[in-house]
Design a protein around this motif. Sequence first.
Motif, PDB file in Angstrom:
ATOM      1  N   ASP A 296       0.832  -1.210   0.000  1.00  0.00           N
ATOM      2  CA  ASP A 296       0.000   0.000   0.000  1.00  0.00           C
ATOM      3  C   ASP A 296       0.867   1.260   0.000  1.00  0.00           C
ATOM      4  OD1 ASP A 296      -2.339  -1.455   0.012  1.00  0.00           O
ATOM      5  OD2 ASP A 296      -2.689  -1.252   2.166  1.00  0.00           O
ATOM      6  N   LYS A 297       1.881   1.265   0.837  1.00  0.00           N
ATOM      7  CA  LYS A 297       2.734   2.445   0.979  1.00  0.00           C
ATOM      8  C   LYS A 297       3.364   2.846  -0.342  1.00  0.00           C
ATOM      9  CE  LYS A 297       6.780   4.107   3.590  1.00  0.00           C
ATOM     10  NZ  LYS A 297       7.757   3.750   4.661  1.00  0.00           N
ATOM     11  N   TYR A 298       3.787   1.854  -1.119  1.00  0.00           N
ATOM     12  CA  TYR A 298       4.466   2.145  -2.389  1.00  0.00           C
ATOM     13  C   TYR A 298       3.542   1.950  -3.589  1.00  0.00           C
ATOM     14  CZ  TYR A 298       8.559   2.380   0.538  1.00  0.00           C
ATOM     15  OH  TYR A 298       9.456   2.747   1.517  1.00  0.00           O
ATOM     16  N   GLN A 299       2.260   1.779  -3.316  1.00  0.00           N
ATOM     17  CA  GLN A 299       1.225   1.689  -4.346  1.00  0.00           C
ATOM     18  C   GLN A 299       1.610   0.729  -5.476  1.00  0.00           C
ATOM     19  OE1 GLN A 299       0.457   6.151  -4.804  1.00  0.00           O
ATOM     20  NE2 GLN A 299      -1.618   5.320  -4.641  1.00  0.00           N
ATOM     21  N   VAL A 300       1.833  -0.509  -5.080  1.00  0.00           N
ATOM     22  CA  VAL A 300       2.082  -1.571  -6.054  1.00  0.00           C
ATOM     23  C   VAL A 300       0.834  -1.731  -6.919  1.00  0.00           C
ATOM     24  CG1 VAL A 300       2.344  -4.075  -6.261  1.00  0.00           C
ATOM     25  CG2 VAL A 300       3.828  -2.766  -4.714  1.00  0.00           C
ATOM     26  N   ASP A 301       1.023  -1.926  -8.196  1.00  0.00           N
ATOM     27  CA  ASP A 301      -0.104  -1.962  -9.132  1.00  0.00           C
ATOM     28  C   ASP A 301      -0.869  -3.276  -9.098  1.00  0.00           C
ATOM     29  OD1 ASP A 301       0.357   0.661 -10.597  1.00  0.00           O
ATOM     30  OD2 ASP A 301       2.312  -0.308 -10.810  1.00  0.00           O
ATOM     31  N   VAL A 302      -0.140  -4.400  -9.201  1.00  0.00           N
ATOM     32  CA  VAL A 302      -0.778  -5.716  -9.293  1.00  0.00           C
ATOM     33  C   VAL A 302       0.012  -6.712  -8.456  1.00  0.00           C
ATOM     34  CG1 VAL A 302      -1.652  -7.523 -10.823  1.00  0.00           C
ATOM     35  CG2 VAL A 302      -1.399  -5.200 -11.690  1.00  0.00           C
ATOM     36  N   VAL A 303      -0.700  -7.609  -7.782  1.00  0.00           N
ATOM     37  CA  VAL A 303      -0.089  -8.747  -7.103  1.00  0.00           C
ATOM     38  C   VAL A 303      -0.705 -10.013  -7.679  1.00  0.00           C
ATOM     39  CG1 VAL A 303       0.267  -9.945  -4.917  1.00  0.00           C
ATOM     40  CG2 VAL A 303       0.317  -7.440  -4.984  1.00  0.00           C
ATOM     41  N   PHE A 304       0.116 -10.875  -8.257  1.00  0.00           N
ATOM     42  CA  PHE A 304      -0.342 -12.155  -8.801  1.00  0.00           C
ATOM     43  C   PHE A 304      -0.062 -13.251  -7.777  1.00  0.00           C
ATOM     44  CE2 PHE A 304       0.452  -9.763 -12.752  1.00  0.00           C
ATOM     45  CZ  PHE A 304      -0.730 -10.008 -13.434  1.00  0.00           C
TER      46      PHE A 304
END
Length: 428
Positions: A325-333
Motif C-alpha cells: 500500500d505504501k508504495y502503491q504496487v499496481d498488481v499482485v499475482f
Amino acid sequence: MLQKKKIYQSLLLVCFVAVLLAGFSSVLFQNQPVATASGADHITLTWAGDPRTTQTITWRTEVTTEAGQVQYAEVTDSKLLPNATKIAIAEVEQLSTNMGSMSIHSATLTGLKSNTRYKYQVGDGSSWSEPRTFLTAPSKVSGFKFLVFGDSQSINYNTWRATVQQAYQANQDAAFFTNVGDLVDVGQDYAQWNAWFDGSKGVIDTISAMPLTGNHENYTPERKFSMPIFFTAQFKVPMNGPENLKRQVYSFDYGDVHFIMLDSQAGEEASFVPSMLDMQKTWLEKDLQNTTKKWKVVFSHRPLYNNKPGEEGENVRRAFVPILDKYQVDVVFTGHDHVYARTYPLKNGDLVDKITKGTVYVATGRSGSKTYNDTIHKEWNEFFYNPVDEPNYITVEVQGDVLGVKAYKQSGVQIDAWTIEKKATGSK
C-alpha cells in the motif's frame, strides 16, 4: 558385369558424398564437430542479470566434475554462424536427488547486444545439444508481453505440457514467463521435475523462465518439509534477495516494470528460516524504495486475499500489505487456490474508487491438473472463475501508460480482460 560394378560403385560414392554434404550443412558452427548427443537436458533460460545484455543458461547432465560450455553467436542470414562464435564456461555443481546424483551446469553470457537474437548450444566441448535461440531485451522497451501460469502441480504433467505449449504458440512475442509456485506436486521428488521440464521443452529454452516457489516445492516424498533445494539449484535467478532466501526471493526489471518475487511459505520453512517474513518485510521496503519504474508488479504464491472458505494467509497479508500500500504496487499475482479471480482495487483491505489508488490482487488459476471445488467468490472479488473444466493462463501486456491483463482457457477461449491506465503526467 565390370561396367555395372563400376556404375554401382559410382552410385555408392555419390550417395556417400551426398550424406556427408547434408551432415555438413546441418552443422551450426563453422570449424566445430557435428553435434552429437551431448547428454544435456532440462536446458533453461533465466536472467540472473540485465535482460538487455545478459542471458543465463542452465542444464543438467550425468555426474561430472568437468564444467560444461555454451557456444553462441548472433543469428545471421547464413545457416552457418561466423567464426566469431564465443564460448562461455559454465559453473558446475552436484545435486543429489531421490533419482540419483547429477550435475547442474550454468553459465551467464555477458556483453550481449540488446534486441538481438542469438543461437546457442550447450555441451562438453566436443558434443553439443541441438541449436536453440533467445532474444535479448531492447535497450529501450516501448512495450512487451509476458505470460503468467498458475500452479502446474500434477500427477500427470501432460496437462502442464498442453497448457504451456498452447500459450506459447499463441503468444510467441512473449518476452518471458513466470509460474506462481507449486510447479510440481512434490518439490523434492525429481521424477516430477523430469516430467515438468519435459513438458516445458521448446518454451523454457527459448524464452526466460522467472518463477517463484510454492509450498509444494518444500515437500519431500515422505511429505516432510525441506527447503526448496531442487528449485533453487535449477532456476538461476537474481541473487539479490535476503540472506537464507536467495533465489526464492528476488527482483528484476524489464522495460518500465519492476518485478518482485516473494516467498510466502512461512509455515513450511519456519524451522529453517524462522524470521523469513520479517526478513522479507525489511528487504521489500528497501527494494521498493529504490525503484523508479512506472509499474510495480509483485508475485506471491499464497494469496493475500484468498478464495477458500474462512481466512487463510493472514500472516502474509499482515507482513506485506502495508508495504504494498505504501508504495502503491499496481498488481499482485498469486496462486495456491487454483482459481482465476481478481479483486477490486484495494488499499488496507478497503475498496478504493480508482484503480490507480489501490492494488489489484489476481489469483492466477491453474496450469496443471489439480482443481478445487470448495473455492468461493469473496466480497473483495470483482471477478471470479473456477477453471475446473480446463486449465488456463494469463497474458500481461505493458504499453507505455497501459498495463493490460487477459486470462484464457487452455483452448484459447478468453475468460477475462482488464486494464490499468496511468496518464503521462502520472497518477501516483
